[in-house]
Design an enzyme around this catalytic site. Structure first.
Site, PDB file in Angstrom:
ATOM      1  N   LYS A   1     -28.435-106.601 -73.603  1.00  0.00           N
ATOM      2  CA  LYS A   1     -28.957-107.349 -72.013  1.00  0.00           C
ATOM      3  C   LYS A   1     -30.399-107.134 -71.807  1.00  0.00           C
ATOM      4  O   LYS A   1     -30.933-108.143 -71.604  1.00  0.00           O
ATOM      5  CB  LYS A   1     -27.852-106.563 -70.843  1.00  0.00           C
ATOM      6  CG  LYS A   1     -26.562-106.684 -70.776  1.00  0.00           C
ATOM      7  CD  LYS A   1     -25.858-106.175 -69.863  1.00  0.00           C
ATOM      8  CE  LYS A   1     -24.357-106.616 -69.887  1.00  0.00           C
ATOM      9  NZ  LYS A   1     -23.661-105.962 -71.124  1.00  0.00           N
TER      10      LYS A   1
ATOM     11  N   LYS B   1     -24.701-106.429 -63.096  1.00  0.00           N
ATOM     12  CA  LYS B   1     -23.567-105.873 -64.144  1.00  0.00           C
ATOM     13  C   LYS B   1     -24.599-104.474 -64.833  1.00  0.00           C
ATOM     14  O   LYS B   1     -25.687-104.551 -64.675  1.00  0.00           O
ATOM     15  CB  LYS B   1     -23.681-106.816 -65.408  1.00  0.00           C
ATOM     16  CG  LYS B   1     -24.910-107.647 -65.664  1.00  0.00           C
ATOM     17  CD  LYS B   1     -24.348-108.621 -66.764  1.00  0.00           C
ATOM     18  CE  LYS B   1     -25.701-109.375 -67.256  1.00  0.00           C
ATOM     19  NZ  LYS B   1     -25.201-110.807 -67.965  1.00  0.00           N
TER      20      LYS B   1
ATOM     21  N   ARG C   1     -21.754-118.755 -76.660  1.00  0.00           N
ATOM     22  CA  ARG C   1     -22.072-117.911 -77.649  1.00  0.00           C
ATOM     23  C   ARG C   1     -22.676-118.721 -78.763  1.00  0.00           C
ATOM     24  O   ARG C   1     -21.939-119.500 -79.430  1.00  0.00           O
ATOM     25  CB  ARG C   1     -20.835-117.459 -78.145  1.00  0.00           C
ATOM     26  CG  ARG C   1     -21.129-116.357 -79.344  1.00  0.00           C
ATOM     27  CD  ARG C   1     -22.274-115.364 -79.195  1.00  0.00           C
ATOM     28  NE  ARG C   1     -21.844-114.441 -78.080  1.00  0.00           N
ATOM     29  CZ  ARG C   1     -21.404-113.513 -78.314  1.00  0.00           C
ATOM     30  NH1 ARG C   1     -20.427-113.011 -79.463  1.00  0.00           N
ATOM     31  NH2 ARG C   1     -21.071-112.438 -77.076  1.00  0.00           N
TER      32      ARG C   1
ATOM     33  N   ARG D   1     -17.133-120.186 -73.534  1.00  0.00           N
ATOM     34  CA  ARG D   1     -16.182-119.415 -73.014  1.00  0.00           C
ATOM     35  C   ARG D   1     -16.056-119.699 -71.461  1.00  0.00           C
ATOM     36  O   ARG D   1     -16.941-119.233 -70.848  1.00  0.00           O
ATOM     37  CB  ARG D   1     -16.487-117.994 -73.275  1.00  0.00           C
ATOM     38  CG  ARG D   1     -16.261-117.800 -74.859  1.00  0.00           C
ATOM     39  CD  ARG D   1     -17.146-116.457 -75.181  1.00  0.00           C
ATOM     40  NE  ARG D   1     -18.707-116.549 -74.683  1.00  0.00           N
ATOM     41  CZ  ARG D   1     -19.432-115.672 -74.838  1.00  0.00           C
ATOM     42  NH1 ARG D   1     -19.076-114.281 -75.332  1.00  0.00           N
ATOM     43  NH2 ARG D   1     -20.630-115.682 -74.642  1.00  0.00           N
TER      44      ARG D   1
ATOM     45  N   ARG E   1     -16.208-114.473 -64.720  1.00  0.00           N
ATOM     46  CA  ARG E   1     -16.551-114.354 -66.231  1.00  0.00           C
ATOM     47  C   ARG E   1     -15.898-115.155 -67.222  1.00  0.00           C
ATOM     48  O   ARG E   1     -14.682-115.527 -66.975  1.00  0.00           O
ATOM     49  CB  ARG E   1     -16.051-112.657 -66.226  1.00  0.00           C
ATOM     50  CG  ARG E   1     -16.645-111.814 -65.431  1.00  0.00           C
ATOM     51  CD  ARG E   1     -15.913-110.538 -65.527  1.00  0.00           C
ATOM     52  NE  ARG E   1     -14.544-110.543 -65.042  1.00  0.00           N
ATOM     53  CZ  ARG E   1     -13.664-109.430 -65.501  1.00  0.00           C
ATOM     54  NH1 ARG E   1     -14.005-108.495 -65.899  1.00  0.00           N
ATOM     55  NH2 ARG E   1     -12.277-109.564 -65.007  1.00  0.00           N
TER      56      ARG E   1
ATOM     57  N   ASP F   1     -26.118-115.662 -75.833  1.00  0.00           N
ATOM     58  CA  ASP F   1     -25.175-116.151 -74.776  1.00  0.00           C
ATOM     59  C   ASP F   1     -26.091-117.010 -73.988  1.00  0.00           C
ATOM     60  O   ASP F   1     -27.058-116.551 -73.404  1.00  0.00           O
ATOM     61  CB  ASP F   1     -24.636-114.994 -73.988  1.00  0.00           C
ATOM     62  CG  ASP F   1     -23.602-114.318 -75.022  1.00  0.00           C
ATOM     63  OD1 ASP F   1     -23.280-114.596 -75.946  1.00  0.00           O
ATOM     64  OD2 ASP F   1     -23.109-113.225 -74.369  1.00  0.00           O
TER      65      ASP F   1
ATOM     66  N   GLU G   1     -27.929-113.064 -72.541  1.00  0.00           N
ATOM     67  CA  GLU G   1     -27.704-111.760 -73.428  1.00  0.00           C
ATOM     68  C   GLU G   1     -27.952-112.170 -75.017  1.00  0.00           C
ATOM     69  O   GLU G   1     -27.889-113.344 -75.251  1.00  0.00           O
ATOM     70  CB  GLU G   1     -26.242-111.346 -73.494  1.00  0.00           C
ATOM     71  CG  GLU G   1     -26.028-110.661 -72.018  1.00  0.00           C
ATOM     72  CD  GLU G   1     -24.466-109.964 -72.115  1.00  0.00           C
ATOM     73  OE1 GLU G   1     -24.122-109.425 -73.352  1.00  0.00           O
ATOM     74  OE2 GLU G   1     -23.886-109.732 -71.074  1.00  0.00           O
TER      75      GLU G   1
ATOM     76  N   ASN H   1     -26.820-110.640 -78.227  1.00  0.00           N
ATOM     77  CA  ASN H   1     -25.644-109.814 -79.033  1.00  0.00           C
ATOM     78  C   ASN H   1     -25.919-109.477 -80.462  1.00  0.00           C
ATOM     79  O   ASN H   1     -26.036-110.393 -81.034  1.00  0.00           O
ATOM     80  CB  ASN H   1     -24.355-110.075 -78.837  1.00  0.00           C
ATOM     81  CG  ASN H   1     -23.885-110.334 -77.349  1.00  0.00           C
ATOM     82  OD1 ASN H   1     -23.444-109.376 -76.759  1.00  0.00           O
ATOM     83  ND2 ASN H   1     -24.057-111.569 -76.620  1.00  0.00           N
TER      84      ASN H   1
END
Length: 325
Positions: free
Chosen positions: A125, A160, A210, A225, A233, A273, A281, A283
């Site tokens: 993050k 978050k 993603r 997503r 979410r 993301d 983000e 990842n």
């Protein structure tokens, strides 16, 4: 080649969607030998090399009994052609210590992907803060006062924890500020823990995309997503629906800008993301979505990954040969 996957227990894999399984299947298809261990299986004794209790495995192609494994044996990580760190988050203290053991194994000659130091240096993050041109309004703080000021400015926000995964601990607070105080107390633990706060991006309705970067280059398809029902979410673990789609011009711009930077730091695989036009983000620990993209588009991400892995190893060997000469 002999490949060692440092991962969660194989018995826990859901092979119809697991990205590490897709990597293993493609590697075996090319004739590479597979071995597995978990971070808990690694050890480093004074005067010795970093070793692990590893199991040599063969994938069977059966949907139920999908692998066979030899009894565990002790092997030095440096004796493998490549070590793939694929342990899922959370990035807790034990994950942190595992990266130190992997880095010692590198000093002994192991070739580890993603690079252990890069894993430590890119908390998923916080990493976005290095690239302000690609992110929306974002704040990282322990201060309840700062969070309240951010909410007053932006009205509709997402909060978050920095160490969450799969959508865990994500809250949305609208203009009415309903439950903001309680949410702050829950997340920052009285000022003991840092919280990420971001302006809510309405484009989440079209999906949290993603975008995969393999070997410094974008995969041509991403997985959007999309939140379902009343959820904010989009994470698949939180019930989001995964829809593969071609990269947009903005997705590609982001991936082409970040890809070479991440690769130079030892990140052969990253999952960026993107909501709307903004990165949320980056990842790097155990990026996923290979199988969902392949199933819907035919784009073989696992093959692209193993290509990149083979090329990286060839490059390392060529550099070593030059040094010898």
């Amino acid at each position: 080649m002999k490949l060692l996957f440092v991962a969660d227990p194989l018995e826990s894999f859901k092979i119809y969607k697991d990205t590490t399984f897709a990597m293993m299947r493609e590697a075996q298809r090319r004739g590479h030998q597979l071995a597995v261990c978990g971070p808990q299986d690694m050890a480093w004794q004074r005067g010795g090399r970093v070793c692990a209790q590893v199991r040599d495995v063969v994938l069977t192609g059966d949907a139920q009994a999908w692998f066979t494994a030899q009894p565990a044996r002790v092997a030095a990580l440096a004796d493998f052609d490549a070590v793939l760190m694929r342990k899922d988050p959370p990035f807790d203290s034990e994950y942190f210590y595992a990266t130190h053991l992997l880095e010692q194994a590198e000093r002994e000659g192991a070739k580890v992907f993603n690079k252990p130091r890069a894993l430590r240096d890119h908390p998923e993050k916080l990493a976005v803060m290095e690239f302000p041109e690609f992110i929306g309004p974002t704040l990282v703080t322990r201060s309840a006062q700062d969070i309240r000021a951010f909410h007053a400015e932006h009205q509709d926000i997402i909060l978050k924890p920095l160490d969450g995964m799969g959508g865990m601990g994500i809250f949305r607070v609208g203009p009415d500020g309903m439950n903001l105080g309680s949410i702050i107390e829950t997340l920052n633990q009285g000022g003991a823990q840092s919280v990420m706060v971001q302006k809510f991006l309405p484009a989440i309705a079209q999906g949290d995309k993603r975008v995969l970067i393999v070997g410094g280059k974008p995969v041509p398809y991403c997985l959007a997503r999309i939140p379902q029902g009343g959820e904010v979410r989009g994470n698949l673990a939180a019930g989001g629906k995964g829809v593969a789609q071609p990269l947009s011009a903005r997705d590609r711009e982001i991936a082409e800008a970040l890809g070479p930077i991440l690769l130079a730091r030892g990140l052969i695989l990253a999952g960026v993301d993107v909501i709307g036009d903004c990165v949320t983000e980056i990842n790097v620990t155990s990026p996923t979505c290979f199988q969902e993209i392949y199933d819907q588009t035919g784009c073989d991400v696992a093959a692209l990954f193993v290509d990149a892995l083979e090329q990286a190893l060839e490059s390392i060997l060529a550099q070593q040969a030059k040094r010898v000469l």
